[in-house]
Design a protein around this motif. Structure first.
Motif, mmCIF file in Angstrom:
data_model
loop_
_atom_site.group_PDB
_atom_site.id
_atom_site.type_symbol
_atom_site.label_atom_id
_atom_site.label_comp_id
_atom_site.label_asym_id
_atom_site.label_seq_id
_atom_site.Cartn_x
_atom_site.Cartn_y
_atom_site.Cartn_z
ATOM 1 N N PRO A 133 46.375 110.033 52.693
ATOM 2 C CA PRO A 133 47.232 111.129 53.180
ATOM 3 C C PRO A 133 48.413 111.402 52.247
ATOM 4 N N ALA A 134 49.042 110.342 51.729
ATOM 5 C CA ALA A 134 50.167 110.530 50.810
ATOM 6 C C ALA A 134 49.705 111.171 49.511
ATOM 7 N N ILE A 157 40.548 109.908 59.151
ATOM 8 C CA ILE A 157 40.863 110.310 57.779
ATOM 9 C C ILE A 157 39.845 109.641 56.867
ATOM 10 N N PRO A 158 39.061 110.422 56.098
ATOM 11 C CA PRO A 158 38.067 109.821 55.210
ATOM 12 C C PRO A 158 38.652 109.570 53.816
ATOM 13 N N ALA A 159 38.857 108.303 53.452
ATOM 14 C CA ALA A 159 39.405 107.936 52.147
ATOM 15 C C ALA A 159 38.266 107.453 51.249
ATOM 16 N N PRO A 160 38.014 108.128 50.119
ATOM 17 C CA PRO A 160 36.862 107.791 49.274
ATOM 18 C C PRO A 160 36.925 106.383 48.688
ATOM 19 N N VAL A 161 35.740 105.745 48.613
ATOM 20 C CA VAL A 161 35.591 104.413 48.029
ATOM 21 C C VAL A 161 34.237 104.357 47.340
ATOM 22 N N ALA A 162 34.141 103.602 46.258
ATOM 23 C CA ALA A 162 32.874 103.403 45.561
ATOM 24 C C ALA A 162 32.705 101.924 45.237
ATOM 25 N N VAL A 163 31.461 101.460 45.272
ATOM 26 C CA VAL A 163 31.146 100.064 44.992
ATOM 27 C C VAL A 163 29.914 100.008 44.098
ATOM 28 N N LEU A 164 29.976 99.155 43.084
ATOM 29 C CA LEU A 164 28.820 98.850 42.250
ATOM 30 C C LEU A 164 28.616 97.347 42.267
ATOM 31 N N LYS A 165 27.420 96.916 42.681
ATOM 32 C CA LYS A 165 27.110 95.487 42.724
ATOM 33 C C LYS A 165 25.797 95.251 41.986
ATOM 34 N N GLN A 166 25.836 94.333 41.024
ATOM 35 C CA GLN A 166 24.641 93.962 40.269
ATOM 36 C C GLN A 166 24.659 92.455 40.023
ATOM 37 N N GLY A 167 23.915 91.723 40.827
ATOM 38 C CA GLY A 167 23.768 90.295 40.624
ATOM 39 C C GLY A 167 25.033 89.503 40.907
ATOM 40 N N GLY A 211 31.177 106.331 49.424
ATOM 41 C CA GLY A 211 31.389 106.604 50.839
ATOM 42 C C GLY A 211 32.866 106.765 51.121
ATOM 43 N N VAL A 212 33.251 106.547 52.342
ATOM 44 C CA VAL A 212 34.657 106.684 52.738
ATOM 45 C C VAL A 212 35.040 105.540 53.659
ATOM 46 N N LEU A 213 36.328 105.253 53.665
ATOM 47 C CA LEU A 213 36.921 104.423 54.707
ATOM 48 C C LEU A 213 37.369 105.376 55.807
ATOM 49 N N ARG A 214 36.849 105.197 57.008
ATOM 50 C CA ARG A 214 37.198 106.079 58.127
ATOM 51 C C ARG A 214 38.382 105.475 58.869
ATOM 52 N N ILE A 215 39.549 106.060 58.631
ATOM 53 C CA ILE A 215 40.792 105.559 59.215
ATOM 54 C C ILE A 215 41.057 106.329 60.510
ATOM 55 N N PRO A 216 41.016 105.686 61.666
ATOM 56 C CA PRO A 216 41.184 106.414 62.925
ATOM 57 C C PRO A 216 42.498 107.194 62.957
#
Length: 350
Positions: free
Chosen positions: A109-110, A52-62, A36-41
């Motif tokens: 952005p940078a 500004i949509p900054a991509p992020v990924a999460v994996l959770k298992q147990g 998904g993204v972090l939506r930075i106003p």
């Protein structure tokens, strides 16, 4: 948990109802793989309600540790973001015990602009912690990391390089915990990463950095510099990729993985205050008399500073204030007063 609501009967009660203004569809507590993204106003002339949509990924298992991996703290440093983008390709099929949070380009952005600081507010993310909920775009990013991510993390790695203005030897940066048990746990991660050098850094009292904020939260924090020139260093990228696999395994997150064996027994070095920094005293064009990785002596000629407005005048000679190895060298020949030209380090004993 909802935040405190404003009191409608009291017009001066402006208590924020949300901890952070940055939002995301990511549920950090949900099992499985999410992107998904972090939506930075970001409200501006061409987008009143934009973000500004900054991509992020999460994996959770147990149950298990939470590891936070970030790159692109500075937008002109590429080894970390590329290593994390490659890791993202494997995440959907990885088997872990715990949670892995990956943000390849934290100051998005940078990163898109290929610049150290944000083109929006000129913010240097690594000098803005703990950030500001109601601040600039970069300050909001720092605040989100400090208030939402650090409290969740057991281990944090932030991957850097010298950027456009520096070339840096591939080096892990360490801040050793004083508690003996935490120190042993920390050194286990350092040994697992197995960078050619591990440097005890001295930022001359600077406490606004990502690392300083992570340490205030009590997390085990590792950083590193793996190239420079605003390019991707092939050797540095390989060190990062292999080091990450070994660290994730050492934390217990990827117990089923068989990471490659270390290529190096890390050598500990330390930056010892201002005497290990070489700064430009005035404007000019600098001719270096050293190379990256060179051992230099105290008082040795570091280079010559020429005045382009009076090229017939004798150049000013600059000398190293202490002995050590050149671990970082300026890319740009043109300098202004206060520019760091070189950084030294000496062997360290733990």
């Amino acid at each position: 948990m909802p935040g405190r609501q404003n009191d409608p009967t009291n017009p001066t009660d402006l208590t924020p109802t949300r901890k952070t203004l940055i939002s995301t569809e990511i549920d950090y507590e949900r099992e499985g793989f999410q992107t998904g993204v972090l939506r930075i106003p970001y409200s501006h002339d061409r987008s009143a309600y934009g973000h500004i949509p900054a991509p992020v990924a999460v994996l959770k298992q147990g149950a298990g540790p939470t590891v936070l991996l970030t790159g692109g703290n500075h937008g002109d440093e590429y080894e970390g973001p590329l290593a994390l983008m490659k890791l993202l390709q494997r995440m959907p099929t990885m088997q872990i015990q715990g949670r892995l949070i990956v943000i390849p380009a934290l100051n998005f952005p940078a990163f898109l602009n290929g610049s150290r600081t944000s083109p929006i507010d000129r913010g240097n993310l690594n000098r803005m912690f703990p950030g500001d909920r109601n601040g600039s775009v970069t300050a909001m990013i720092a605040h989100y990391v400090d208030s939402e991510l650090f409290p969740r993390a057991d281990v944090v790695l932030d991957l850097h390089a010298g950027g456009a203005s520096f070339n840096h030897m591939p080096t892990l940066l360490a801040a050793l915990p004083s508690d003996p048990a935490r120190r042993a746990e920390y050194l286990k991660l350092v040994d697992a990463f197995a960078a050619p050098h591990t440097m005890i850094m001295d930022l001359l009292g600077e406490d606004r950095t990502y690392g300083a904020a992570a340490e205030r939260h009590g997390t085990l924090f590792l950083c590193g510099e793996f190239g420079g020139f605003g390019s991707c260093n092939v050797e540095g990228l390989a060190i990062v990729e292999q080091g990450l696999r070994r660290v994730l395994h050492a934390t217990g997150l990827t117990r089923g993985d068989s990471p490659p064996p270390p290529r190096h027994d890390t050598r500990f070095i330390a930056v010892e205050g201002t005497r290990h920094y070489l700064f430009a005293p005035r404007h000019g064009v600098f001719e270096p008399c050293f190379t990256l990785g060179q051992q230099v002596a105290a008082g040795e000629l570091a280079g010559r500073l020429f005045d382009p407005h009076a090229p017939w005048e004798r150049p000013r000679e600059l000398h190293f204030g202490a002995a050590g190895m050149v671990v970082c060298a300026r890319s740009f020949a043109g300098v202004a007063p206060g520019d760091c030209i070189a950084l030294l380090a000496s062997p360290a004993t733990l």
